[in-house]
Design an enzyme around this catalytic site. Structure first.
Site, PDB file in Angstrom:
ATOM      1  N   LYS A 195       4.181  63.190   2.188  1.00  0.00           N
ATOM      2  CA  LYS A 195       2.995  62.298   1.768  1.00  0.00           C
ATOM      3  C   LYS A 195       2.505  62.147   3.132  1.00  0.00           C
ATOM      4  CE  LYS A 195       5.541  59.123  -0.302  1.00  0.00           C
ATOM      5  NZ  LYS A 195       6.643  59.851  -0.160  1.00  0.00           N
ATOM      6  N   THR A 196       3.038  61.443   4.160  1.00  0.00           N
ATOM      7  CA  THR A 196       2.433  61.156   5.524  1.00  0.00           C
ATOM      8  C   THR A 196       2.119  62.769   6.201  1.00  0.00           C
ATOM      9  OG1 THR A 196       3.654  59.260   5.518  1.00  0.00           O
ATOM     10  CG2 THR A 196       2.740  59.990   7.446  1.00  0.00           C
ATOM     11  N   HIS A 256      10.311  74.985   9.796  1.00  0.00           N
ATOM     12  CA  HIS A 256      11.162  74.281  10.799  1.00  0.00           C
ATOM     13  C   HIS A 256      12.178  75.350  11.587  1.00  0.00           C
ATOM     14  CE1 HIS A 256       9.799  70.577   9.784  1.00  0.00           C
ATOM     15  NE2 HIS A 256      10.052  70.983   8.384  1.00  0.00           N
ATOM     16  N   GLU A 303      41.382  66.184  -5.113  1.00  0.00           N
ATOM     17  CA  GLU A 303      40.221  67.313  -5.158  1.00  0.00           C
ATOM     18  C   GLU A 303      40.732  68.563  -5.749  1.00  0.00           C
ATOM     19  OE1 GLU A 303      37.436  66.766  -3.638  1.00  0.00           O
ATOM     20  OE2 GLU A 303      38.033  64.763  -2.946  1.00  0.00           O
TER      21      GLU A 303
END
Length: 633
Positions: A192-193, A329, A412
């Site tokens: 957004k920014t 990036h 696990e």
């Protein structure tokens, strides 16, 4: 202050010996019950002598005693006069702090009043003046639309605002009006920014940026004053763009949380914002953009057409969007692998990641490579960075007792084997018993891009999550606290199916909103009987999943033991190890980028633009590499 001859300090002994016993005292004046002024007969015009007394009673007693010893007739005793004097300078000094405070309050209240009336005065310390950062062509940020990826639909909407301010005639000829504002909403980190920064870099018109919290100060009336000043600046520099970040700080729905204290000030600020955006003197050629993570709490009046006409949602990017973001990036990173191939593989390995997460992965990969003095950032560094972001930092120094390590290995292994033989469970990539972050074990899965889930798929996921607890019960006949996180996930899933998704036959096709995590819930939209039924059905669903998982792992008990023993031996198992131990997974699964995007149209994100907006990304300047520090927020 007394204007007279100067005085000289003496003490009682000197007064008695040199003056009183010699009969050289004309008169005594006691001032303010604490100081005695002595006027000698020998030199009445040369000034008085003074000495300090503790109390008037002691002074009178001592004076009387000395004169009696001297056999002086009482009618000739030294006359004593009592006076009360005040020195105006000392009094003024005492009152100075009070006078300064009163003067300051009067001065600042007048300044503040003038500032809040919009008369060009900034108010107390400038609180009535907007704190927005101003950008123009000379001071614009370097971010461009080409540096924004993974949110093409939102970018298209935002580009239209910029195009209107640059080419208004294109719209006016058709009778169109540009929307006055747009709200960018979505989870944290989706861009957004970043989009707002791109607007500031591309617009070519003045850009004002401010945070919603900057409207709120301790002084009453400051918020509305700053809103007025912000829009006054915008009108002065029109055409202009205003960006209000985190607008939920000031734009929350009115009437919530009481009608007193700070709520009144916040609501007054919101009222002023509503008037400035679409009131009698509404702005022209001023576009207002805003960002928030909580569009659900905003006031409905703020969202109506004529104010924030458009609500642009930025979700977490899909696999194609993640590929585009990785390409952005990866540009500044020194690497020796094909950028397109690497971006596709990383996009497939990072389902659910936002733009900020992807930027963090690329940065972590470069940091890991630098830590080991590698000449290039390689593929393995990116894989380690993904593990670092998902599971946390690897704790090689943490010492587990042999019994604990064995328990973790079987726990696990239970997860891994249960998922391996459940059709709708996510494919396993890696399982480890090396502690990471807060956990003692770590498993990495590859969930597919999926937006709709059936009851069967959700049940398989619950069973896989319960595999660790079931394995502990089967092999050790006791349970540990290690399954706490698993049980939390299963409980949330069960309640979501019963309460929100209407997936329970006894409760029926109803849906209730679950309270947000961390927010108190004081009332429920259903009765106590329904609440009891919800609890019963959620518990029954979990018990059913637990029983199904127990049955599955009892059937594959030997497989669980094989995986656990290999884990104790190697500590980390990858997909090839699991195939070697258990054979190929009996269900078809996807693992590559090409498999995930098959049947969805093009293999890459559609970045084409309508004809009317194509000129916005045609730069005459040569394309510069994307800044490495750009992280979507």
């Amino acid at each position: 202050m007394n204007s007279g001859p100067p005085t000289r300090e003496i003490n009682w002994q000197e007064f008695r010996t040199n003056y009183l016993e010699k009969g050289d005292v004309e008169k005594l004046i006691v001032s303010n019950k604490s100081q005695v002024k002595v006027y000698p007969k020998s030199d009445p015009h040369n000034g008085a002598l003074t000495f300090t007394i503790g109390s008037v009673e002691n002074f009178e007693r001592n004076l009387e005693s000395v004169q009696q010893e001297m056999n002086i007739d009482p009618s000739y005793w030294v006359p004593v006069t009592y006076v009360k004097e005040s020195e105006w300078i000392k009094e003024v000094i005492k009152l100075t702090p009070t006078l300064l405070i009163i003067g300051a309050l009067i001065y600042f209240s007048r300044r503040l009043s003038a500032g809040t009336k919009g008369q060009g005065v900034s108010g107390i310390f400038g609180v009535g003046q907007t704190t927005a950062k101003f950008y123009n062509k000379e001071t614009a940020v370097k971010m461009k639309f080409k540096d924004v990826a993974g949110c093409e639909e939102a970018k298209l909407e935002i580009m239209e605002f910029v195009n209107f301010l640059k080419n208004p005639q294109q719209y006016h000829e058709l009778g169109a009006k540009i929307p006055k504002g747009a709200i960018l909403s979505g989870p944290p980190g989706t861009g957004k920014t970043l989009l707002a920064k791109a607007v500031a870099g591309e617009a070519g018109v003045p850009f004002l940026s401010i945070s919603g919290s900057e409207f709120l100060e301790m002084f009453v009336g400051v918020g509305p004053a700053r809103v007025r000043d912000l829009f006054a600046q915008a009108r002065k520099n029109a055409p202009c763009i205003i960006f209000i970040d985190e607008i939920d700080a000031v734009g929350r729905a009115r009437g919530r949380g009481g009608q007193f204290g700070g709520h009144d000030e916040r609501e007054n600020t919101l009222n002023q914002l509503l008037v400035e955006m679409d009131g009698f003197s509404s702005s022209t050629n001023v576009v207002v953009l805003s960002g928030t993570n909580r569009p659900d709490v905003l006031d409905p009046a703020l969202l109506r057409p004529g104010r924030f006409d458009r609500q642009i949602h930025l979700p977490a990017p899909d696999i194609k969007g993640r590929c585009s973001i990785f390409k952005v990036h990866l540009k500044p990173i020194k690497k020796n692998v094909d950028e397109e191939k690497l971006a596709r593989k990383m996009a497939a390995l990072t389902p659910g990641f936002t733009g900020a997460d992807i930027a963090n992965v690329c940065n972590e990969a470069a940091l890991i490579a630098a830590r080991y003095l590698a000449p290039f950032v390689e593929e393995k560094h990116f894989e380690q960075a993904i593990e670092r972001v998902i599971g946390g930092l690897e704790k090689k120094t943490q010492v587990l007792q042999p019994e604990e390590k064995k328990t973790v290995a079987y726990h696990e292994a239970g997860h891994a084997v249960a998922g391996w033989f459940l059709e709708h469970a996510d494919p396993l990539l890696k399982v480890s018993i090396i502690p990471r972050g807060k956990g003692l074990g770590y498993a990495q899965y590859l969930p597919k891009e999926q937006y709709l889930y059936t009851t069967e798929q959700l049940l398989d996921r619950m069973c896989m999550t319960l595999g660790g607890r079931v394995s502990e019960q089967l092999f050790f006949q006791k349970i540990t606290t290690g399954a706490q996180d698993d049980l939390s996930k299963v409980t949330k899933s069960a309640y979501a199916q019963v309460v929100t998704y209407g997936m329970n036959s006894k409760l029926g096709n109803v849906s209730f909103d679950l309270p947000r995590e961390g927010e108190p819930s004081f009332d429920k939209p259903y009765s106590e009987a329904t609440a009891q039924l919800i609890d019963e059905q959620a518990r029954e669903l979990i018990n059913s999943a637990y029983g199904r998982t127990t049955e599955l792992l009892e059937k594959h008990k030997d497989d669980v033991e094989k995986v656990a023993k290999r884990l104790l031996e190697k500590e980390v198992l990858d997909r090839e190890d699991m195939i070697d131990l258990l054979g190929p997974r009996p269900f078809k699964e996807k693992s590559t980028y090409e498999e995930f995007v098959a049947g969805t149209g093009s293999e890459t994100e559609d970045t084409s633009l309508p004809k009317g907006l194509q000129g916005l990304q045609n730069d005459d300047e040569p394309e510069a590499p994307a800044p490495s520090g750009t992280i979507p927020t």
